[in-house]
Design a protein around this motif. Sequence first.
Motif, PDB file in Angstrom:
ATOM      1  N   HIS A   1      -4.246 -44.457  -5.745  1.00 37.86           N
ATOM      2  CA  HIS A   1      -3.079 -45.063  -6.375  1.00 37.86           C
ATOM      3  C   HIS A   1      -2.728 -44.364  -7.684  1.00 37.86           C
ATOM      4  CE1 HIS A   1      -4.717 -48.242  -3.774  1.00 37.86           C
ATOM      5  NE2 HIS A   1      -3.497 -48.756  -3.735  1.00 37.86           N
ATOM      6  N   ALA A   2      -1.427 -44.194  -7.901  1.00 33.65           N
ATOM      7  CA  ALA A   2      -0.917 -43.658  -9.161  1.00 33.65           C
ATOM      8  C   ALA A   2       0.056 -44.666  -9.757  1.00 33.65           C
ATOM      9  CB  ALA A   2      -0.212 -42.319  -8.946  1.00 33.65           C
ATOM     10  N   LEU A   3       0.086 -44.724 -11.080  1.00 35.02           N
ATOM     11  CA  LEU A   3       0.985 -45.629 -11.781  1.00 35.02           C
ATOM     12  C   LEU A   3       1.974 -44.808 -12.602  1.00 35.02           C
ATOM     13  CD1 LEU A   3       0.051 -48.897 -13.548  1.00 35.02           C
ATOM     14  CD2 LEU A   3       1.377 -47.204 -14.826  1.00 35.02           C
ATOM     15  N   PHE A   4       3.247 -45.117 -12.467  1.00 40.61           N
ATOM     16  CA  PHE A   4       4.311 -44.460 -13.225  1.00 40.61           C
ATOM     17  C   PHE A   4       4.872 -45.483 -14.210  1.00 40.61           C
ATOM     18  CE2 PHE A   4       3.956 -42.491  -9.161  1.00 40.61           C
ATOM     19  CZ  PHE A   4       4.336 -41.166  -9.282  1.00 40.61           C
ATOM     20  N   ALA A   5       5.064 -45.089 -15.467  1.00 44.67           N
ATOM     21  CA  ALA A   5       5.596 -46.027 -16.460  1.00 44.67           C
ATOM     22  C   ALA A   5       6.446 -45.282 -17.474  1.00 44.67           C
ATOM     23  CB  ALA A   5       4.462 -46.764 -17.172  1.00 44.67           C
ATOM     24  N   SER A   6       7.474 -45.990 -17.980  1.00 40.78           N
ATOM     25  CA  SER A   6       8.311 -45.383 -19.003  1.00 40.78           C
ATOM     26  C   SER A   6       8.878 -46.449 -19.923  1.00 40.78           C
ATOM     27  CB  SER A   6       9.455 -44.583 -18.362  1.00 40.78           C
ATOM     28  OG  SER A   6      10.107 -43.795 -19.331  1.00 40.78           O
ATOM     29  N   VAL A   7       9.260 -46.018 -21.106  1.00 46.27           N
ATOM     30  CA  VAL A   7       9.844 -46.908 -22.106  1.00 46.27           C
ATOM     31  C   VAL A   7      10.888 -46.120 -22.879  1.00 46.27           C
ATOM     32  CG1 VAL A   7       7.972 -46.339 -23.723  1.00 46.27           C
ATOM     33  CG2 VAL A   7       9.371 -48.385 -24.120  1.00 46.27           C
ATOM     34  N   GLY A   8      12.010 -46.771 -23.191  1.00 51.82           N
ATOM     35  CA  GLY A   8      13.035 -46.041 -23.934  1.00 51.82           C
ATOM     36  C   GLY A   8      14.252 -46.888 -24.236  1.00 51.82           C
ATOM     37  N   ALA A   9      15.306 -46.199 -24.651  1.00 54.75           N
ATOM     38  CA  ALA A   9      16.514 -46.834 -25.169  1.00 54.75           C
ATOM     39  C   ALA A   9      16.956 -48.008 -24.323  1.00 54.75           C
ATOM     40  CB  ALA A   9      17.630 -45.808 -25.294  1.00 54.75           C
ATOM     41  N   GLY A  10      17.290 -49.100 -25.027  1.00 47.44           N
ATOM     42  CA  GLY A  10      17.717 -50.290 -24.304  1.00 47.44           C
ATOM     43  C   GLY A  10      17.376 -51.580 -25.042  1.00 47.44           C
ATOM     44  N   MET A  11      16.099 -51.897 -25.375  1.00 43.19           N
ATOM     45  CA  MET A  11      14.923 -51.126 -24.941  1.00 43.19           C
ATOM     46  C   MET A  11      14.559 -51.520 -23.508  1.00 43.19           C
ATOM     47  SD  MET A  11      13.932 -48.966 -27.243  1.00 43.19           S
ATOM     48  CE  MET A  11      12.229 -48.587 -26.852  1.00 43.19           C
ATOM     49  N   ASN A  12      14.259 -50.520 -22.706  1.00 43.93           N
ATOM     50  CA  ASN A  12      13.886 -50.723 -21.315  1.00 43.93           C
ATOM     51  C   ASN A  12      12.457 -50.257 -21.073  1.00 43.93           C
ATOM     52  OD1 ASN A  12      16.531 -51.612 -20.526  1.00 43.93           O
ATOM     53  ND2 ASN A  12      17.194 -49.481 -20.631  1.00 43.93           N
ATOM     54  N   ILE A  13      11.770 -50.971 -20.207  1.00 49.35           N
ATOM     55  CA  ILE A  13      10.439 -50.585 -19.743  1.00 49.35           C
ATOM     56  C   ILE A  13      10.418 -50.745 -18.229  1.00 49.35           C
ATOM     57  CG2 ILE A  13       7.963 -51.141 -19.738  1.00 49.35           C
ATOM     58  CD1 ILE A  13       8.323 -52.343 -22.515  1.00 49.35           C
ATOM     59  N   ASN A  14       9.826 -49.786 -17.520  1.00 46.53           N
ATOM     60  CA  ASN A  14       9.605 -49.993 -16.092  1.00 46.53           C
ATOM     61  C   ASN A  14       8.272 -49.387 -15.673  1.00 46.53           C
ATOM     62  OD1 ASN A  14      10.453 -47.293 -16.140  1.00 46.53           O
ATOM     63  ND2 ASN A  14      12.435 -47.744 -15.225  1.00 46.53           N
ATOM     64  N   VAL A  15       7.746 -49.955 -14.578  1.00 45.92           N
ATOM     65  CA  VAL A  15       6.445 -49.552 -14.042  1.00 45.92           C
ATOM     66  C   VAL A  15       6.562 -49.512 -12.526  1.00 45.92           C
ATOM     67  CG1 VAL A  15       3.959 -50.020 -14.022  1.00 45.92           C
ATOM     68  CG2 VAL A  15       5.370 -50.880 -15.911  1.00 45.92           C
ATOM     69  N   MET A  16       5.917 -48.535 -11.919  1.00 43.61           N
ATOM     70  CA  MET A  16       5.924 -48.402 -10.464  1.00 43.61           C
ATOM     71  C   MET A  16       4.534 -47.977 -10.014  1.00 43.61           C
ATOM     72  SD  MET A  16       8.277 -45.774  -8.240  1.00 43.61           S
ATOM     73  CE  MET A  16       7.300 -44.302  -8.598  1.00 43.61           C
ATOM     74  N   ILE A  17       4.021 -48.604  -8.951  1.00 49.34           N
ATOM     75  CA  ILE A  17       2.721 -48.234  -8.404  1.00 49.34           C
ATOM     76  C   ILE A  17       2.912 -47.569  -7.054  1.00 49.34           C
ATOM     77  CG2 ILE A  17       0.494 -49.100  -7.571  1.00 49.34           C
ATOM     78  CD1 ILE A  17       0.674 -51.261  -9.687  1.00 49.34           C
ATOM     79  N   TYR A  18       2.302 -46.419  -6.906  1.00 53.06           N
ATOM     80  CA  TYR A  18       2.493 -45.584  -5.713  1.00 53.06           C
ATOM     81  C   TYR A  18       1.121 -45.228  -5.127  1.00 53.06           C
ATOM     82  CZ  TYR A  18       4.048 -41.609  -2.847  1.00 53.06           C
ATOM     83  OH  TYR A  18       4.313 -40.750  -1.815  1.00 53.06           O
ATOM     84  N   ARG A  19       1.006 -45.377  -3.806  1.00 51.88           N
ATOM     85  CA  ARG A  19      -0.218 -44.964  -3.140  1.00 51.88           C
ATOM     86  C   ARG A  19       0.066 -43.738  -2.274  1.00 51.88           C
ATOM     87  NH1 ARG A  19      -3.996 -48.222   1.287  1.00 51.88           N
ATOM     88  NH2 ARG A  19      -5.921 -47.029   0.873  1.00 51.88           N
ATOM     89  N   HIS A  20      -0.679 -42.687  -2.523  1.00 48.91           N
ATOM     90  CA  HIS A  20      -0.465 -41.445  -1.787  1.00 48.91           C
ATOM     91  C   HIS A  20      -0.859 -41.626  -0.325  1.00 48.91           C
ATOM     92  CE1 HIS A  20       0.231 -39.314  -5.536  1.00 48.91           C
ATOM     93  NE2 HIS A  20      -0.779 -39.960  -6.029  1.00 48.91           N
ATOM     94  N   PRO A  21       0.025 -41.229   0.605  1.00 48.51           N
ATOM     95  CA  PRO A  21      -0.285 -41.398   2.032  1.00 48.51           C
ATOM     96  C   PRO A  21      -1.433 -40.487   2.466  1.00 48.51           C
ATOM     97  CG  PRO A  21       1.737 -40.138   1.736  1.00 48.51           C
ATOM     98  CD  PRO A  21       1.349 -40.642   0.377  1.00 48.51           C
ATOM     99  N   TYR A  22      -2.119 -40.888   3.522  1.00 47.58           N
ATOM    100  CA  TYR A  22      -3.235 -40.099   4.048  1.00 47.58           C
ATOM    101  C   TYR A  22      -2.720 -38.885   4.799  1.00 47.58           C
ATOM    102  CZ  TYR A  22      -6.190 -44.090   2.954  1.00 47.58           C
ATOM    103  OH  TYR A  22      -6.866 -45.087   2.297  1.00 47.58           O
TER     104      TYR A  22
END
Length: 358
Positions: free
Chosen positions: A337-358
């Motif tokens: 599993h990998a986690l993607f996250a960002s924060v910036g103008a807005g202020m906005n925050i988002n997070v996404m969890i991704y699992r690499h396929p086999y």
Amino acid sequence: MIQSIIIGSGSYLPTVRIPNDYFLTREFFGADGERLEKPNQDIVATLQKITGISERRYLEKDLMTSDMGYLAARDALDTAGIDGESLDYIIFAHNFGDIRSDNIRIDTCPTLAARVKHKLGIANPYTVAYDLPFGCPGWVQGMIQANYYIRSGEAKRVMVIGAENLSRISDPHDMDSMIFSDGAGAVILEAYETEEKVGILTHLTRSDTLNHAHLLTMGSSYNSNYPDDTLFLKMNGRKLYEYAIKTVPVTVKACIDRAGLPLEKIKKVLIHQANAKMDHNILQRLFHLYEQDRIPDDLMPMSIQKLGNNSVATVPILYDLVAKGKLDHHRFVPGEHALFASVGAGMNINVMIYRHPY
């Protein structure tokens, strides 16, 4: 189940390298219009200590943001080995459009997504191309939107581009200008039918506009003798830092908990490259929320040291570098599993969890 998986990525890093000593002769002023008395050598040294930046990339004079987006998109198509005609959507996340080197007025007509589709020579009228301005978290938000299209059956392939040219929109007399840089990244998501929980598993977005809408704004140069009223990107760095280290960790935890995962299942954290000290602080606070102190050495790849902060482009560039083995000691492993996250103008925050396929 229909899942959204990444089948290819690409990036474009400008060739102009700007080391920290580039700023040693710069005149810096504060928000009050007074020239900073601190020697530039000390200002530069302090910035490097806090942000981790020793070098950044500036866009070549004959290129613009849409050109970077096109080059990253072309790279992603080549990596995926697919025809651009098969794309259902092209989502281009950015904040300032195209900016010429000799005229920094923002140009967004036509959209940058339309310009990239044109440059790619895609004739398919049902390849829908649109722009997404959402601050630095724009690319992650584009991935979230793309996932909705795919999971609903509306689309089978979506390209999400993140590109920004901050060097031309930065006040040369504001010391924060040393943080900013240019670049582009692109990823292609594809519908994948499987019984395994892979691809984009879950996500979470928040917008804190009531009290934090104006931590990033546009304003005049800090140099009162600047020859015109050009608007530059302005940042309330201290308040932004405080907001990020307080709010990002709890948002990330909420997303991990929503996925029903223990923290140790997350093997890579790809976070917006805004400030190395801030990113490490966010990670430490996240682990403290789980009452854990030991952070794995290879958990959080970083690119800010040599690439600076290119806003919406940092996360897709980081993904592409790791995916192609260009960052030492960092690899994506099938099933992890990998986690993607960002924060910036807005202020906005988002997070996404991704699992690499086999």
